[in-house]
Design a protein around this motif. Structure first.
Motif, PDB file in Angstrom:
ATOM      1  N   ILE A 116       0.866  -1.177   0.000  1.00 19.89           N
ATOM      2  CA  ILE A 116       0.000   0.000   0.000  1.00 19.89           C
ATOM      3  C   ILE A 116       0.905   1.229   0.000  1.00 19.89           C
ATOM      4  CG2 ILE A 116      -1.736   1.326   1.251  1.00 19.89           C
ATOM      5  CD1 ILE A 116      -2.585  -1.267   2.635  1.00 19.89           C
ATOM      6  N   MET A 117       0.659   2.147  -0.903  1.00 17.63           N
ATOM      7  CA  MET A 117       1.439   3.385  -0.944  1.00 17.63           C
ATOM      8  C   MET A 117       0.516   4.575  -0.737  1.00 17.63           C
ATOM      9  SD  MET A 117       4.073   2.634  -4.117  1.00 17.63           S
ATOM     10  CE  MET A 117       4.988   4.152  -3.856  1.00 17.63           C
ATOM     11  N   THR A 118       0.961   5.533   0.063  1.00 17.84           N
ATOM     12  CA  THR A 118       0.215   6.783   0.179  1.00 17.84           C
ATOM     13  C   THR A 118       0.511   7.650  -1.049  1.00 17.84           C
ATOM     14  OG1 THR A 118       1.977   7.950   1.349  1.00 17.84           O
ATOM     15  CG2 THR A 118       0.410   6.685   2.690  1.00 17.84           C
ATOM     16  N   VAL A 126       0.082  -2.867  -6.774  1.00 12.72           N
ATOM     17  CA  VAL A 126       0.251  -1.927  -5.669  1.00 12.72           C
ATOM     18  C   VAL A 126      -1.066  -1.182  -5.459  1.00 12.72           C
ATOM     19  CG1 VAL A 126       1.452   0.159  -4.914  1.00 12.72           C
ATOM     20  CG2 VAL A 126       2.726  -1.700  -6.017  1.00 12.72           C
ATOM     21  N   PHE A 127      -1.427  -0.971  -4.197  1.00 17.18           N
ATOM     22  CA  PHE A 127      -2.714  -0.363  -3.851  1.00 17.18           C
ATOM     23  C   PHE A 127      -2.506   1.070  -3.372  1.00 17.18           C
ATOM     24  CE2 PHE A 127      -2.952  -4.917  -3.312  1.00 17.18           C
ATOM     25  CZ  PHE A 127      -4.092  -5.236  -4.032  1.00 17.18           C
ATOM     26  N   LEU A 128      -3.212   2.009  -4.041  1.00 16.07           N
ATOM     27  CA  LEU A 128      -3.112   3.427  -3.690  1.00 16.07           C
ATOM     28  C   LEU A 128      -4.474   4.054  -3.404  1.00 16.07           C
ATOM     29  CD1 LEU A 128      -1.016   2.928  -6.439  1.00 16.07           C
ATOM     30  CD2 LEU A 128      -0.176   5.049  -5.456  1.00 16.07           C
ATOM     31  N   ASP A 129      -5.518   3.575  -4.074  1.00 19.09           N
ATOM     32  CA  ASP A 129      -6.834   4.221  -4.035  1.00 19.09           C
ATOM     33  C   ASP A 129      -7.691   3.634  -2.923  1.00 19.09           C
ATOM     34  OD1 ASP A 129      -9.248   5.394  -4.492  1.00 19.09           O
ATOM     35  OD2 ASP A 129      -9.473   4.663  -6.558  1.00 19.09           O
ATOM     36  N   ALA A 148      -2.330   7.499  15.679  1.00 16.25           N
ATOM     37  CA  ALA A 148      -2.480   7.711  17.123  1.00 16.25           C
ATOM     38  C   ALA A 148      -3.766   8.453  17.454  1.00 16.25           C
ATOM     39  CB  ALA A 148      -1.267   8.470  17.667  1.00 16.25           C
ATOM     40  N   SER A 149      -4.238   9.259  16.507  1.00 17.35           N
ATOM     41  CA  SER A 149      -5.462  10.045  16.738  1.00 17.35           C
ATOM     42  C   SER A 149      -6.709   9.351  16.213  1.00 17.35           C
ATOM     43  CB  SER A 149      -5.320  11.416  16.070  1.00 17.35           C
ATOM     44  OG  SER A 149      -4.198  12.103  16.601  1.00 17.35           O
ATOM     45  N   GLY A 150      -6.553   8.167  15.651  1.00 14.29           N
ATOM     46  CA  GLY A 150      -7.700   7.438  15.139  1.00 14.29           C
ATOM     47  C   GLY A 150      -8.206   7.957  13.810  1.00 14.29           C
ATOM     48  N   ILE A 151      -7.384   8.715  13.099  1.00 14.60           N
ATOM     49  CA  ILE A 151      -7.790   9.250  11.798  1.00 14.60           C
ATOM     50  C   ILE A 151      -7.560   8.193  10.721  1.00 14.60           C
ATOM     51  CG2 ILE A 151      -7.279  11.006  10.032  1.00 14.60           C
ATOM     52  CD1 ILE A 151      -6.486  12.877  12.359  1.00 14.60           C
ATOM     53  N   ALA A 152      -8.551   7.950   9.904  1.00 12.49           N
ATOM     54  CA  ALA A 152      -8.454   6.966   8.828  1.00 12.49           C
ATOM     55  C   ALA A 152      -8.996   7.608   7.560  1.00 12.49           C
ATOM     56  CB  ALA A 152      -9.235   5.708   9.192  1.00 12.49           C
ATOM     57  N   ASP A 153      -8.124   8.326   6.832  1.00 12.46           N
ATOM     58  CA  ASP A 153      -8.577   9.104   5.675  1.00 12.46           C
ATOM     59  C   ASP A 153      -7.916   8.683   4.370  1.00 12.46           C
ATOM     60  OD1 ASP A 153      -6.043  10.022   6.176  1.00 12.46           O
ATOM     61  OD2 ASP A 153      -6.568  12.155   6.214  1.00 12.46           O
ATOM     62  N   LEU A 158      -4.110   3.355   3.531  1.00 13.06           N
ATOM     63  CA  LEU A 158      -3.214   2.787   4.551  1.00 13.06           C
ATOM     64  C   LEU A 158      -3.817   2.914   5.942  1.00 13.06           C
ATOM     65  CD1 LEU A 158      -0.601   1.491   5.461  1.00 13.06           C
ATOM     66  CD2 LEU A 158       0.490   3.754   5.410  1.00 13.06           C
ATOM     67  N   THR A 159      -4.266   4.102   6.314  1.00 10.57           N
ATOM     68  CA  THR A 159      -4.766   4.288   7.683  1.00 10.57           C
ATOM     69  C   THR A 159      -6.091   3.562   7.914  1.00 10.57           C
ATOM     70  OG1 THR A 159      -5.665   6.429   6.962  1.00 10.57           O
ATOM     71  CG2 THR A 159      -3.560   6.456   8.138  1.00 10.57           C
ATOM     72  N   THR A 160      -6.909   3.405   6.887  1.00 10.67           N
ATOM     73  CA  THR A 160      -8.131   2.621   7.077  1.00 10.67           C
ATOM     74  C   THR A 160      -7.801   1.135   7.233  1.00 10.67           C
ATOM     75  OG1 THR A 160      -8.418   2.586   4.663  1.00 10.67           O
ATOM     76  CG2 THR A 160      -9.710   4.196   5.903  1.00 10.67           C
ATOM     77  N   THR A 161      -6.785   0.671   6.523  1.00 13.41           N
ATOM     78  CA  THR A 161      -6.363  -0.727   6.677  1.00 13.41           C
ATOM     79  C   THR A 161      -5.812  -0.962   8.079  1.00 13.41           C
ATOM     80  OG1 THR A 161      -5.828  -0.848   4.309  1.00 13.41           O
ATOM     81  CG2 THR A 161      -4.905  -2.559   5.730  1.00 13.41           C
ATOM     82  N   VAL A 162      -5.041  -0.001   8.585  1.00 10.51           N
ATOM     83  CA  VAL A 162      -4.528  -0.096   9.957  1.00 10.51           C
ATOM     84  C   VAL A 162      -5.681  -0.204  10.953  1.00 10.51           C
ATOM     85  CG1 VAL A 162      -3.332   1.174  11.793  1.00 10.51           C
ATOM     86  CG2 VAL A 162      -2.334   1.057   9.499  1.00 10.51           C
ATOM     87  N   MET A 163      -6.706   0.613  10.766  1.00  9.62           N
ATOM     88  CA  MET A 163      -7.855   0.597  11.676  1.00  9.62           C
ATOM     89  C   MET A 163      -8.615  -0.730  11.622  1.00  9.62           C
ATOM     90  SD  MET A 163      -8.256   3.456  13.449  1.00  9.62           S
ATOM     91  CE  MET A 163      -9.992   3.766  13.722  1.00  9.62           C
TER      92      MET A 163
END
Length: 423
Positions: free
Chosen positions: A37-39, A59-62, A98-103, A106-111
């Motif tokens: 996953i790339m930002t 590779v996943f970006l979208d 750390a702030s729970g932001i999933a925008d 990558l951050t949504t996958t982490v969540m």
């Protein structure tokens, strides 16, 4: 070790993104299945095509892309992962997680994932030392994220300090550790490795060809499997394994003192070092000058460390090594019996692929109950895993039969041992 393990690798927008390419190559080489996953900012530093080529996977970006059959990308990737690792992790992405932001993807996958998550921070030293960045890193650690400490050194911005992404082998080792079952978590292994040096003047010494690779492999594998590890090593050119307590020694007597000091806290002792049997009886204070006549050195015995341990072994598991050039089994049994080992690892130095210096070994494991296992040529990390499997087997047998006295040596082994008590 990593064969068929599924790793989701997140890459964020930092200059150290180029190291993610080499990490991907190494993980794939070890048999891992890597999805990247790339930002959006990561793609400014390294191309998706590069990562697709190295990973062998799209590779996943979208964030709103589907993978197949209408699977939502961040949920599918979150469920796919055995481990999610972010290399490099910028201050920005650490703060968002750390702030729970999933925008983004990558951050949504982490969540969404329930897999272990490894964060590898990399940033300017001032950013790393910023109080908010430190609070965010601490918060992630408190929530169960695994955070790899950044290295110190020259940074891309031209300054120096803490904030460098750790080198690829260190990241890979942490990945291996996180994906390894912790079946030795309650053990404290004392491992010795390498040669010893016995000086006879300020510039010369007696030594052997040991590289230390077998002992270092055992220490590395034991740490991966959750053990507390103390590695006592003679002089080698090897990097110190991550996460172990390391004690450097030179002579056999120094090694003996370090071992006996550490012994009370050890539950398992694995003596893989090639300790010199003899040392010069006299050490000259000045360099010995060349003369016309021959030189004779008088040697005296060094302490037999493993024999000393064997006399006060108590309930510890004691493992020794025997490197022989003839009568391998007979000599190994003699050492095992004489020194009260639980099992011994023997190898024939005359065989191609066994012995000192190389990355492979051919070992035979003999235990006190009379069992012998001859193993084929394999790399030393694989051999270390088998040796630790034997340690676990003995440990589990003792746990299942508490209070039972230690098994005596088999009668066949004892007979052979009495005839071959080699020192």
């Amino acid at each position: 070790m990593l064969k068929d393990r599924k790793i989701v690798l997140g890459i964020t927008g930092g200059i150290a993104a180029y190291k993610a390419a080499e990490l991907t190559r190494q993980l794939v080489k070890e048999g891992a299945k890597v999805k990247v996953i790339m930002t959006r900012h990561a793609a400014e530093f390294i191309t998706p095509l590069t990562m697709q080529t190295l990973s062998g996977s799209p590779v996943f970006l979208d964030m709103f892309a589907t993978i197949k059959d209408f699977e939502i990308a961040h949920i599918a990737l979150a469920d796919y992962a055995d481990l999610l690792v972010i290399v490099p992790a910028t201050a920005n992405v650490i703060g968002k997680i750390a702030s729970g932001i999933a925008d983004d993807l990558l951050t949504t996958t982490v969540m969404a994932t329930r897999a272990p998550i490894l964060i590898c921070p990399a940033m300017n030293v001032k950013m790393f030392e910023n109080a908010i960045a430190q609070e965010n890193i601490q918060k992630l650690a408190e929530h169960g994220f695994h955070v790899l400490e950044p290295a110190a050194g020259e940074l891309a911005c031209g300054t120096s300090g803490k904030g460098r992404l750790p080198e690829v082998p260190e990241i890979q080792e942490e990945i291996e550790t996180l994906l390894t079952e912790k079946d030795l978590a309650e053990e404290h292994l004392l491992v010795t490795a390498g040669p010893t040096r016995e000086p006879f003047d300020p510039v010369r010494f007696i030594t052997n060809y040991s590289s230390g690779k077998m002992g270092y492999a055992i220490a590395t594998m034991a740490r991966r499997r959750g053990a507390t590890v103390t590695l006592i090593s003679g002089p080698t050119q090897l990097p110190v394994p991550s996460g172990v307590r390391f004690l450097s020694v030179s002579s056999a007597r120094e090694m003996r003192d370090a071992v006996m000091t550490t012994l009370p806290e050890a539950t398992v002792v694995i003596k893989a070092a090639a300790v010199a049997d003899y040392r010069p009886a006299v050490r000259q204070e000045q360099k010995m000058k060349k003369k016309d006549e021959d030189l004779t050195l008088k040697l005296e015995r060094n302490p037999d460390i493993i024999q000393e341990i064997g006399k006060q072994k108590e309930n510890r598991i004691l493992v020794g090594f025997a490197m022989e050039s003839e009568h391998l089994v007979e000599h190994a049994i003699g050492k095992m019996v004489a020194k009260n080992m639980d099992f011994i690892v023997a190898n024939d130095v005359t065989k191609q692929g066994a012995g000192f210096q190389g990355d492979t070994n051919i070992i035979t494991i003999l235990d006190r109950e009379g069992e012998m296992e001859e193993l084929p040529l394999m790399d030393k990390m694989a051999a270390a895993g088998i040796i630790l499997d034997k340690v676990r087997e003995i440990r589990d047998t003792r746990r299942n039969h508490p209070g039972q006295e230690q098994d005596p040596f088999s009668s066949a082994w004892k007979t052979v041992g009495e005839k071959n008590k080699l020192q």
